[in-house]
Write a protein that holds these residues in place. Sequence first.
Motif, mmCIF file in Angstrom:
data_model
loop_
_atom_site.group_PDB
_atom_site.id
_atom_site.type_symbol
_atom_site.label_atom_id
_atom_site.label_comp_id
_atom_site.label_asym_id
_atom_site.label_seq_id
_atom_site.Cartn_x
_atom_site.Cartn_y
_atom_site.Cartn_z
ATOM 1 N N LYS A 254 0.809 -1.177 -0.015
ATOM 2 C CA LYS A 254 -0.122 0.011 -0.071
ATOM 3 C C LYS A 254 0.781 1.384 0.065
ATOM 4 C CE LYS A 254 -4.249 1.181 2.506
ATOM 5 N NZ LYS A 254 -4.795 1.030 3.845
ATOM 6 N N ASP B 107 2.617 2.063 -3.352
ATOM 7 C CA ASP B 107 1.737 2.775 -4.329
ATOM 8 C C ASP B 107 1.649 4.255 -4.047
ATOM 9 O OD1 ASP B 107 1.077 0.427 -5.471
ATOM 10 O OD2 ASP B 107 -1.003 -0.113 -4.334
ATOM 11 N N LYS B 108 1.415 4.347 -2.667
ATOM 12 C CA LYS B 108 1.536 5.902 -2.349
ATOM 13 C C LYS B 108 2.824 6.680 -2.665
ATOM 14 C CE LYS B 108 -0.109 8.224 1.971
ATOM 15 N NZ LYS B 108 -0.234 8.272 3.277
ATOM 16 N N TYR C 267 4.689 5.844 -5.005
ATOM 17 C CA TYR C 267 4.745 5.904 -6.392
ATOM 18 C C TYR C 267 3.817 7.269 -6.780
ATOM 19 C CZ TYR C 267 4.082 4.756 -11.268
ATOM 20 O OH TYR C 267 4.235 4.624 -12.825
#
Length: 708
Positions: free
Chosen positions: A637, A640-641, A643
């Motif tokens: 998670k 993703d953040k 990125y």
Amino acid sequence: MQNAQKGLVLPMMRDIPEMFGSLVFNDDVMSARLPREIYKSLHKTIEEGKALDITVANAVAAAMKDWAIEKGATHYTHWFQPLTGITAEKHDSFLSPQNDGRVIMEFSGKELIKGEPDASSFPSGGLRETFEARGYTAWDPTSYAFIKDDSLCIPTIFCSFGGEVLDKKTPLLRSMEVIDTKATRLLKLMGDDQVTRVSSTVGPEQEYFLVDKQTYKKRRDLVITGRTLFGAKPPKGQELDDHYFGVIKPRVKAFMKELNEELWKLGVYAKTEHNEAAPAQHELAPVFTTTNTAADHNQLTMEIMKKVADRHGLSCLLHEKPFAGVNGSGKHNNWSLSTNYGKNLFKPGKKPQDNRTFLVCLCAVLEAVDRSQDLLRIVSASAGNDHRLGAAEAPPAIISIFLGDELTEILDAVEHGEHAENKKAETVVTGVEVLPDFKKDTTDRNRTSPIAFTGNKFEFRMLGSSFSIADINTVINTAVADSFDRLADRLEACDNVDAEIDKWMAETITAHKRIVFNGNNYTQDWIEEAHRRGLYELKTTADAVPLFVSEKNVELFTKHKIFTKSEIASRCEIMLDSYCKVLHIEALTMLEMARKEITPAVVTYTNEIAKSVKLKKDIGILAENDATFVICKKLAKLTDKLYAKTNALDSAVVGLDHTSSSLDASAYCRDEFLPAMNALRAVADELETIVAEKHWPYPTYNELLFNV
Ligand code: ADP
Ligand code: MG
């Protein structure tokens, strides 16, 4: 800094007098080596500002060259302070080839007086377009020549072909002349018949960090930008207050010893040194001297600090905020005025209420600081210092003066035409019989104030650690000189000088007492109070710098011939441009670190954990709330953040191309870059606390701050 532990690290005491100034072409050397007439006429130049003639210059140059060669120098350089804020030098050899193939060592008066470095590589803020790239450096005989790295360094000013000033020293020298003239004029009008000259004096306290060089080199952000752009807070910071004035570690002590010796050789009066509030942070304070010399010496001090650190396997960080969450570094500019006969104009004496010179000078400072709040903030502004001013560790981005209760009461009385009673110094009772009780200082130390009156001088505390002190002193000198000047005009026109002074003081206090604040500057209450008082709060460089070109400021600087209007505009341009450049470089460095080092490290660690999850699943022991599984999901998670935040910063960087002026660009950087950088950092710092240390690409704050 206060309460300094005096003379902590000293070499053999008897060697010091011989060592001190041994690499400086100072007055002793001149008097010993120059013909009497030449020496006298050089002195006239230095002391009375008389123009220098070429025969004198030739003789001085010859003596300088011989002296420098005896000391092992092979080259000479004009040493100057362009608007980059650091010093510049271009070395030429003394060698001069002869027709018969021999060489002789030569150095003429012309070479001493004037140099011609190409000005095109130094910032000119738009001044350059209008004339040639050619620039001139001209000898400043008021600052001694010295030897550094086998070169004779000649302190010079730097200007363009058209005469526009391109450095920090020229305006400073002009401001010293202005305050000299105006203060002398005023004192004479007040009945001082001894005064012929007033000099501004400065002692700058310099803060810095020392970290291990190998550890430093592993941090791309530190190497490229001077500060850590990522980094989770260490478990132990400065909470225990155990570093300030703490015992100095042996490696640091060895560094300080060599630093002192190097500085003493250069005639820098390095005097006190101690640990500062943050871990790995230290401070050096010199004995004060005239402003010009203090400015030169502070530049040298910063340079020598870095060099000596390097020799000790250390890196000296002069950035204002190398570590988030840990105190940053500043520079305290202790400023005062003193007369030719050695009187400090800010020495209150036993009865400050009867010391009219002191009271007049104090009122002039109140007025000057209030009128030039914006300027004082501007000369303390940079992308780096923006992390300090306004944060709860350094003065806020609001300018005010701390006077202490006693002086405030005296001014209150003066304002109302009354006479304040003499305050008896209170006694501090130690309660230990063998110890003497001692008198309390009448002015307490207020560490939260941006400008504090500290006994016999003003301490300007907003400057960042990497700053040149030239700009702030140019502003202080000019603004105070302007107040002196306007008062002198009134005194010249009036019938009764004493009555006029009383009137002026009362008016000045009424008009400008809003600038005095004796409380805690770090509180929200003060910020609200300051707004009510109508004081400026200029939070960032982008907010402050554009005010430089206001009508009021142009009027002040042009009236006293410090800057022309176009020079002010060019300086404004350079400051904004440099703010944008710094933030741009920081953003690009963050992107590179996030993409090439942090993301891959997180992916590697996630893979490692995912393998374990898969294995558990394969053999049928994976529980719903399995810790490895939970960590793995959290990592995925956060990746993703990470990125997303990386891409957001990237978009912000791309947007900079669409700004149309440096004013526009600086506002854009403030509003778009900084939030995007902070957001990216927050995710990366959270990841740092989860990812296994062996995978994290950088040394942690712990390693940086606690391993010297
Ligand atoms: P404190 O510890 O109260 O700040 P110090 O005497 O240690 O006072 O001074 C701190 C700095 O202020 C030193 O660099 C010192 O040389 C400088 N200083 C002291 N007197 C003056 C003065 N009259 N003008 C300018 N600087 C001064
Ligand atoms: Mg101090």
